[in-house]
Motif scaffolding. Sequence first.
Motif, PDB file in Angstrom:
ATOM      1  N   PHE A  80       0.855  -1.068   0.178  1.00 25.04           N
ATOM      2  CA  PHE A  80      -0.035   0.120  -0.094  1.00 25.04           C
ATOM      3  C   PHE A  80       0.799   1.311  -0.035  1.00 25.04           C
ATOM      4  O   PHE A  80       2.200   1.198   0.156  1.00 25.04           O
ATOM      5  CB  PHE A  80      -1.079   0.037   1.137  1.00 25.04           C
ATOM      6  N   ALA A  81       0.225   2.335  -0.486  1.00 26.01           N
ATOM      7  CA  ALA A  81       0.781   3.650  -0.376  1.00 26.01           C
ATOM      8  C   ALA A  81      -0.069   4.578   0.228  1.00 26.01           C
ATOM      9  O   ALA A  81      -0.958   4.589   0.370  1.00 26.01           O
ATOM     10  CB  ALA A  81       1.404   3.888  -1.741  1.00 26.01           C
ATOM     11  N   LEU A  82       0.910   5.657   1.108  1.00 27.53           N
ATOM     12  CA  LEU A  82       0.242   6.934   1.685  1.00 27.53           C
ATOM     13  C   LEU A  82       0.635   8.085   0.956  1.00 27.53           C
ATOM     14  O   LEU A  82       2.203   8.271   0.876  1.00 27.53           O
ATOM     15  CB  LEU A  82       0.512   6.694   3.053  1.00 27.53           C
ATOM     16  N   ARG A  83      -0.154   8.804   0.501  1.00 27.76           N
ATOM     17  CA  ARG A  83       0.012  10.070  -0.061  1.00 27.76           C
ATOM     18  C   ARG A  83      -0.290  11.223   0.771  1.00 27.76           C
ATOM     19  O   ARG A  83      -1.270  11.005   1.661  1.00 27.76           O
ATOM     20  CB  ARG A  83      -0.538  10.143  -1.646  1.00 27.76           C
ATOM     21  N   VAL A  84       0.607  12.416   0.889  1.00 25.62           N
ATOM     22  CA  VAL A  84       0.044  13.350   1.549  1.00 25.62           C
ATOM     23  C   VAL A  84      -1.336  14.008   1.083  1.00 25.62           C
ATOM     24  O   VAL A  84      -1.590  14.192  -0.224  1.00 25.62           O
ATOM     25  CB  VAL A  84       1.137  14.545   1.604  1.00 25.62           C
ATOM     26  N   GLY A  85      -2.201  14.220   1.742  1.00 26.87           N
ATOM     27  CA  GLY A  85      -3.608  14.829   1.396  1.00 26.87           C
ATOM     28  C   GLY A  85      -3.739  16.312   1.612  1.00 26.87           C
ATOM     29  O   GLY A  85      -2.602  16.971   0.944  1.00 26.87           O
ATOM     30  N   VAL A  86      -4.457  17.031   2.141  1.00 24.20           N
ATOM     31  CA  VAL A  86      -4.813  18.283   2.077  1.00 24.20           C
ATOM     32  C   VAL A  86      -3.651  18.925   2.836  1.00 24.20           C
ATOM     33  O   VAL A  86      -3.284  20.066   2.271  1.00 24.20           O
ATOM     34  CB  VAL A  86      -6.239  18.552   2.848  1.00 24.20           C
ATOM     35  N   ARG A 142      -3.052  11.922   5.432  1.00 25.92           N
ATOM     36  CA  ARG A 142      -2.579  10.796   4.548  1.00 25.92           C
ATOM     37  C   ARG A 142      -3.747  10.141   3.635  1.00 25.92           C
ATOM     38  O   ARG A 142      -4.856  10.023   4.338  1.00 25.92           O
ATOM     39  CB  ARG A 142      -1.575   9.968   5.252  1.00 25.92           C
ATOM     40  N   HIS A 143      -3.595   9.929   2.375  1.00 24.60           N
ATOM     41  CA  HIS A 143      -4.624   9.461   1.676  1.00 24.60           C
ATOM     42  C   HIS A 143      -3.975   7.873   1.075  1.00 24.60           C
ATOM     43  O   HIS A 143      -2.949   7.791   0.753  1.00 24.60           O
ATOM     44  CB  HIS A 143      -4.739  10.270   0.513  1.00 24.60           C
ATOM     45  N   LEU A 144      -4.830   6.969   1.610  1.00 18.99           N
ATOM     46  CA  LEU A 144      -4.446   5.498   1.050  1.00 18.99           C
ATOM     47  C   LEU A 144      -4.722   5.301  -0.281  1.00 18.99           C
ATOM     48  O   LEU A 144      -5.751   5.423  -0.644  1.00 18.99           O
ATOM     49  CB  LEU A 144      -5.178   4.439   2.156  1.00 18.99           C
ATOM     50  N   THR A 145      -3.561   4.802  -0.938  1.00 20.59           N
ATOM     51  CA  THR A 145      -3.733   4.658  -2.514  1.00 20.59           C
ATOM     52  C   THR A 145      -3.075   3.245  -2.542  1.00 20.59           C
ATOM     53  O   THR A 145      -2.118   2.642  -1.971  1.00 20.59           O
ATOM     54  CB  THR A 145      -2.879   5.732  -3.356  1.00 20.59           C
TER      55      THR A 145
END
Length: 155
Positions: free
Chosen positions: A67-73, A78-81
């Motif tokens: 899984f990957a976590l991207r910075v959100g707002v 964090r946004h799970l992608t």
Amino acid sequence: MALTLRHNRDRDLAPLAAMLPDAEIPLLNPNAKVPFDEMEWHRKWLGERDDASFYLRDDAGRDVGFFALRVGVGPEVRHLTYAYVAEEARGGAGAELTDLVEQAARDLGALTLTLKVEVENGPAHNAYLSAGYEELSRRQGMATMWLDLEERRAA
């Protein structure tokens, strides 16, 4: 099966390519090329400086998920992608996956987690609901969900 977390600091995608059958690439990322193209993933899907990716390992030390976590707002979100669990590790892995995602997000300083999941993907959607994620909206077959990590920690 107990899963453990391995931070992919080197951004090595060879283990993902090895465990991900071509037929499941569109389920993980509908916009990605088939067969798996590491350069494309580095350039388009995991190329942001603050992207963090992780592998799930089984008891034998084999990589069985990703899984990957991207910075959100902002950095506190964090946004799970691109959450994926190999077929041999499915069947009850949802709770472990969500626990490990939360742990990784907290380690990255997140206070909130967001994600999108296909509504028709019942096992995944139900795993997130069972883990305490709240559904914010539905659009084009996707549910947007979120989890307050601070509230979860206090509970």
